[in-house]
Design a protein around this motif. Structure first.
Motif, PDB file in Angstrom:
ATOM      1  N   LEU A 129       0.859  -1.174   0.000  1.00  0.00           N
ATOM      2  CA  LEU A 129       0.000   0.000   0.000  1.00  0.00           C
ATOM      3  C   LEU A 129       0.900   1.229   0.000  1.00  0.00           C
ATOM      4  CD1 LEU A 129      -2.662  -0.902   2.740  1.00  0.00           C
ATOM      5  CD2 LEU A 129      -2.781  -1.337   0.271  1.00  0.00           C
ATOM      6  N   HIS A 130       0.587   2.194  -0.859  1.00  0.00           N
ATOM      7  CA  HIS A 130       1.334   3.441  -0.953  1.00  0.00           C
ATOM      8  C   HIS A 130       0.386   4.591  -0.619  1.00  0.00           C
ATOM      9  CE1 HIS A 130       4.619   1.686  -3.671  1.00  0.00           C
ATOM     10  NE2 HIS A 130       3.686   0.736  -3.632  1.00  0.00           N
ATOM     11  N   LEU A 131       0.929   5.643  -0.004  1.00  0.00           N
ATOM     12  CA  LEU A 131       0.140   6.838   0.273  1.00  0.00           C
ATOM     13  C   LEU A 131       0.632   7.974  -0.608  1.00  0.00           C
ATOM     14  CD1 LEU A 131      -2.095   8.090   2.028  1.00  0.00           C
ATOM     15  CD2 LEU A 131      -0.311   8.792   3.642  1.00  0.00           C
ATOM     16  N   GLY A 132      -0.251   8.467  -1.482  1.00  0.00           N
ATOM     17  CA  GLY A 132       0.082   9.580  -2.357  1.00  0.00           C
ATOM     18  C   GLY A 132      -0.508  10.865  -1.814  1.00  0.00           C
ATOM     19  N   LEU A 133       0.339  11.719  -1.240  1.00  0.00           N
ATOM     20  CA  LEU A 133      -0.172  12.853  -0.482  1.00  0.00           C
ATOM     21  C   LEU A 133      -0.563  14.054  -1.330  1.00  0.00           C
ATOM     22  CD1 LEU A 133       2.160  12.709   2.635  1.00  0.00           C
ATOM     23  CD2 LEU A 133      -0.282  12.196   2.521  1.00  0.00           C
ATOM     24  N   GLY A 134      -0.157  14.119  -2.590  1.00  0.00           N
ATOM     25  CA  GLY A 134      -0.557  15.248  -3.424  1.00  0.00           C
ATOM     26  C   GLY A 134      -2.050  15.264  -3.670  1.00  0.00           C
ATOM     27  N   ASP A 135      -2.549  14.221  -4.307  1.00  0.00           N
ATOM     28  CA  ASP A 135      -3.988  14.128  -4.556  1.00  0.00           C
ATOM     29  C   ASP A 135      -4.770  13.965  -3.264  1.00  0.00           C
ATOM     30  OD1 ASP A 135      -4.611  14.016  -7.581  1.00  0.00           O
ATOM     31  OD2 ASP A 135      -2.866  12.727  -7.388  1.00  0.00           O
ATOM     32  N   PHE A 136      -4.161  13.323  -2.265  1.00  0.00           N
ATOM     33  CA  PHE A 136      -4.844  13.161  -0.987  1.00  0.00           C
ATOM     34  C   PHE A 136      -5.099  14.516  -0.336  1.00  0.00           C
ATOM     35  CE2 PHE A 136      -4.909  12.230   3.614  1.00  0.00           C
ATOM     36  CZ  PHE A 136      -5.965  11.333   3.642  1.00  0.00           C
ATOM     37  N   ALA A 137      -4.105  15.395  -0.393  1.00  0.00           N
ATOM     38  CA  ALA A 137      -4.288  16.741   0.164  1.00  0.00           C
ATOM     39  C   ALA A 137      -5.412  17.477  -0.544  1.00  0.00           C
ATOM     40  CB  ALA A 137      -2.983  17.529   0.055  1.00  0.00           C
ATOM     41  N   ALA A 138      -5.454  17.341  -1.874  1.00  0.00           N
ATOM     42  CA  ALA A 138      -6.521  17.992  -2.632  1.00  0.00           C
ATOM     43  C   ALA A 138      -7.877  17.403  -2.263  1.00  0.00           C
ATOM     44  CB  ALA A 138      -6.264  17.824  -4.126  1.00  0.00           C
ATOM     45  N   SER A 139      -7.915  16.087  -2.044  1.00  0.00           N
ATOM     46  CA  SER A 139      -9.160  15.427  -1.675  1.00  0.00           C
ATOM     47  C   SER A 139      -9.689  15.946  -0.339  1.00  0.00           C
ATOM     48  CB  SER A 139      -8.938  13.909  -1.599  1.00  0.00           C
ATOM     49  OG  SER A 139     -10.069  13.237  -1.112  1.00  0.00           O
ATOM     50  N   LEU A 140      -8.781  16.249   0.577  1.00  0.00           N
ATOM     51  CA  LEU A 140      -9.185  16.746   1.892  1.00  0.00           C
ATOM     52  C   LEU A 140      -9.455  18.242   1.899  1.00  0.00           C
ATOM     53  CD1 LEU A 140      -6.718  14.934   4.342  1.00  0.00           C
ATOM     54  CD2 LEU A 140      -9.013  14.225   3.654  1.00  0.00           C
ATOM     55  N   GLY A 141      -8.920  18.942   0.906  1.00  0.00           N
ATOM     56  CA  GLY A 141      -8.975  20.392   0.934  1.00  0.00           C
ATOM     57  C   GLY A 141      -7.910  20.985   1.834  1.00  0.00           C
ATOM     58  N   ALA A 142      -6.823  20.241   2.040  1.00  0.00           N
ATOM     59  CA  ALA A 142      -5.751  20.708   2.922  1.00  0.00           C
ATOM     60  C   ALA A 142      -5.024  21.900   2.307  1.00  0.00           C
ATOM     61  CB  ALA A 142      -4.761  19.568   3.187  1.00  0.00           C
ATOM     62  N   ARG A 143      -4.610  22.831   3.148  1.00  0.00           N
ATOM     63  CA  ARG A 143      -3.910  24.026   2.691  1.00  0.00           C
ATOM     64  C   ARG A 143      -2.406  23.774   2.779  1.00  0.00           C
ATOM     65  NH1 ARG A 143      -6.624  28.718   6.135  1.00  0.00           N
ATOM     66  NH2 ARG A 143      -5.046  29.961   5.020  1.00  0.00           N
ATOM     67  N   THR A 144      -1.860  23.171   1.741  1.00  0.00           N
ATOM     68  CA  THR A 144      -0.435  22.888   1.689  1.00  0.00           C
ATOM     69  C   THR A 144       0.114  23.412   0.374  1.00  0.00           C
ATOM     70  OG1 THR A 144      -0.784  20.722   0.667  1.00  0.00           O
ATOM     71  CG2 THR A 144      -0.703  20.790   3.065  1.00  0.00           C
ATOM     72  N   THR A 145       1.414  23.559   0.319  1.00  0.00           N
ATOM     73  CA  THR A 145       2.035  24.113  -0.885  1.00  0.00           C
ATOM     74  C   THR A 145       2.991  23.152  -1.567  1.00  0.00           C
ATOM     75  OG1 THR A 145       3.783  25.131   0.469  1.00  0.00           O
ATOM     76  CG2 THR A 145       1.836  26.476  -0.032  1.00  0.00           C
ATOM     77  N   VAL A 146       3.487  22.146  -0.849  1.00  0.00           N
ATOM     78  CA  VAL A 146       4.451  21.206  -1.409  1.00  0.00           C
ATOM     79  C   VAL A 146       3.927  19.793  -1.229  1.00  0.00           C
ATOM     80  CG1 VAL A 146       6.811  20.318  -1.312  1.00  0.00           C
ATOM     81  CG2 VAL A 146       6.380  22.745  -0.900  1.00  0.00           C
ATOM     82  N   ILE A 147       3.918  19.010  -2.294  1.00  0.00           N
ATOM     83  CA  ILE A 147       3.439  17.632  -2.211  1.00  0.00           C
ATOM     84  C   ILE A 147       4.273  16.852  -1.201  1.00  0.00           C
ATOM     85  CG2 ILE A 147       3.220  15.455  -3.467  1.00  0.00           C
ATOM     86  CD1 ILE A 147       2.641  17.092  -5.975  1.00  0.00           C
ATOM     87  N   GLY A 148       3.600  16.300  -0.195  1.00  0.00           N
ATOM     88  CA  GLY A 148       4.272  15.499   0.811  1.00  0.00           C
ATOM     89  C   GLY A 148       4.899  16.291   1.923  1.00  0.00           C
ATOM     90  N   GLY A 149       4.854  17.626   1.847  1.00  0.00           N
ATOM     91  CA  GLY A 149       5.453  18.460   2.872  1.00  0.00           C
ATOM     92  C   GLY A 149       4.499  18.759   4.011  1.00  0.00           C
ATOM     93  N   GLN A 150       4.977  19.563   4.937  1.00  0.00           N
ATOM     94  CA  GLN A 150       4.191  19.901   6.112  1.00  0.00           C
ATOM     95  C   GLN A 150       3.548  21.283   5.964  1.00  0.00           C
ATOM     96  OE1 GLN A 150       3.529  17.873   8.718  1.00  0.00           O
ATOM     97  NE2 GLN A 150       4.668  16.264   7.654  1.00  0.00           N
ATOM     98  N   SER A 151       2.741  21.656   6.931  1.00  0.00           N
ATOM     99  CA  SER A 151       2.118  22.980   6.969  1.00  0.00           C
ATOM    100  C   SER A 151       2.592  23.711   8.213  1.00  0.00           C
ATOM    101  CB  SER A 151       0.596  22.863   6.985  1.00  0.00           C
ATOM    102  OG  SER A 151       0.005  24.123   7.257  1.00  0.00           O
ATOM    103  N   SER A 152       3.068  24.935   8.038  1.00  0.00           N
ATOM    104  CA  SER A 152       3.542  25.720   9.179  1.00  0.00           C
ATOM    105  C   SER A 152       2.394  26.149  10.090  1.00  0.00           C
ATOM    106  CB  SER A 152       4.309  26.953   8.691  1.00  0.00           C
ATOM    107  OG  SER A 152       3.469  27.765   7.881  1.00  0.00           O
ATOM    108  N   ASP A 153       1.160  26.012   9.617  1.00  0.00           N
ATOM    109  CA  ASP A 153       0.000  26.401  10.423  1.00  0.00           C
ATOM    110  C   ASP A 153      -0.526  25.273  11.298  1.00  0.00           C
ATOM    111  OD1 ASP A 153      -0.080  28.980   9.364  1.00  0.00           O
ATOM    112  OD2 ASP A 153      -1.282  28.335   7.652  1.00  0.00           O
TER     113      ASP A 153
END
Length: 328
Positions: free
Chosen positions: A162-186
């Motif tokens: 099983l692999h976790l793809g965080l780019g599309d996953f972030a978009a699916s959640l509506g997460a406010r991130t700027t870099v695929i797989g990175g963290q959020s300073s907020d």
């Protein structure tokens, strides 16, 4: 679908997985000579719709002509809801020879998508007389996929990881991130308020911890590999090192690399250190001595160790041995 019990996942090391655009065949030889444990030939996101057929032909030629060594070779096909998926499977299995190890299915939202890929692969393999069944690697990239991850993981005995793809996953959640797989300073919490008006410290958190842990548990429950996805800022060596160390500490087997410069940091993070290896060997030696004396537990350096310690040590030494065998 295939019948029978799930076979053991490929036991070869899978610390670093280098993703290579299928539309760039000039990169295939470089990937095959890299230090990556696995190569992912990507027919999906890295290939424009009008170039899918040409890229597919390049993959077929590369599977036949390139010496991939002993690393795992995986093909990331297009998603099941696209007009490209069936041809990706059929053409590659029919024409690509036997070097391909696994098919990666992206954006899996339900067990039915895995069943479709399994059934189609089974039929094509039977038609061409393929002797070594292809494994399936499942890429979880949506909220729906993570919500159904247990059922998805159990959908086919072919599934190996099983692999976790965080780019599309972030978009699916509506997460406010700027870099695929990175963290959020907020993402974090403040210290409790005090009466002396001192500045309250901010404690950052890991925005992806729940998703990683959820996928890891689903994978381990069925004996599958768990793979962390890519980090897009390939110039940030400190960042990829930190993320890989986090995933390795959690128990993941490996992490994607989208650039060759990320391979060495990932490999280092997912390779047990000499101190960890020495500690594991000492545990096994101490427990063997206890067994000879008829004791079920023993202390080592002031700490109690028991059967759970043995399991951890055996798993770590097994990983070290597999890595050492590959690097000889």
């Amino acid at each position: 679908m295939t019948d029978g019990l799930r076979e053991a996942a490929d036991v070869r090391p899978c610390r670093s997985l280098l993703s290579v655009p299928a539309g760039s065949p000039a990169l295939f030889e470089k990937a095959a000579r890299s230090k990556a444990d696995a190569v992912i030939l990507d027919l999906e996101d890295s290939v424009a719709p009008d170039s899918k057929a040409e890229a597919r032909a390049s993959v077929i030629a590369g599977l036949r002509d390139v010496d991939w060594g002993d690393r795992i070779v995986c093909l990331r096909i297009n998603a099941c809801d696209t007009p490209f998926m069936y041809r990706d499977l059929i053409d590659t299995i029919e024409q690509g020879g036997d070097r391909l190890d696994a098919i990666m299915i992206p954006k899996v939202n339900s067990p039915a998508e895995v069943a479709v890929a399994d059934m189609l692969a089974s039929q094509v393999e039977a038609a061409v007389g393929r002797q070594r069944p292809l494994g399936l690697e499942v890429l979880i990239e949506t909220a729906a996929g993570l919500a159904a991850v247990d059922a998805i993981a159990a959908a086919s005995p072919r599934i190996q990881a099983l692999h976790l793809g965080l780019g599309d996953f972030a978009a699916s959640l509506g997460a406010r991130t700027t870099v695929i797989g990175g963290q959020s300073s907020d993402y974090g919490v403040l210290s409790e308020a005090t009466d002396d008006n001192r500045a309250r410290a901010f404690h950052p958190g890991d925005i992806w911890h729940y998703a990683l842990a959820r996928l890891l548990v689903a994978a381990r429950a069925l004996g599958l590999r768990a793979i962390d996805g890519p980090y897009a800022d390939f110039r940030d060596v400190e960042g990829i090192t930190s993320l890989a160390r986090r995933s390795a500490a959690m128990g993941f087997d490996g992490k994607w690399a989208i650039h060759p410069s990320q391979i060495d940091p990932i490999n280092r993070c997912f390779t047990p250190t000499e101190a960890e290896t020495s500690r594991a060997r000492a545990i096994l030696e101490a427990m063997e001595a206890a067994r000879r004396d008829g004791r079920a537990a023993v202390t080592l350096d002031g700490r109690m160790i028991d059967i759970a310690s043995i399991k951890q040590a055996v798993a770590l030494i097994g990983k070290v041995d597999r890595i050492s065998s590959k690097e000889k």
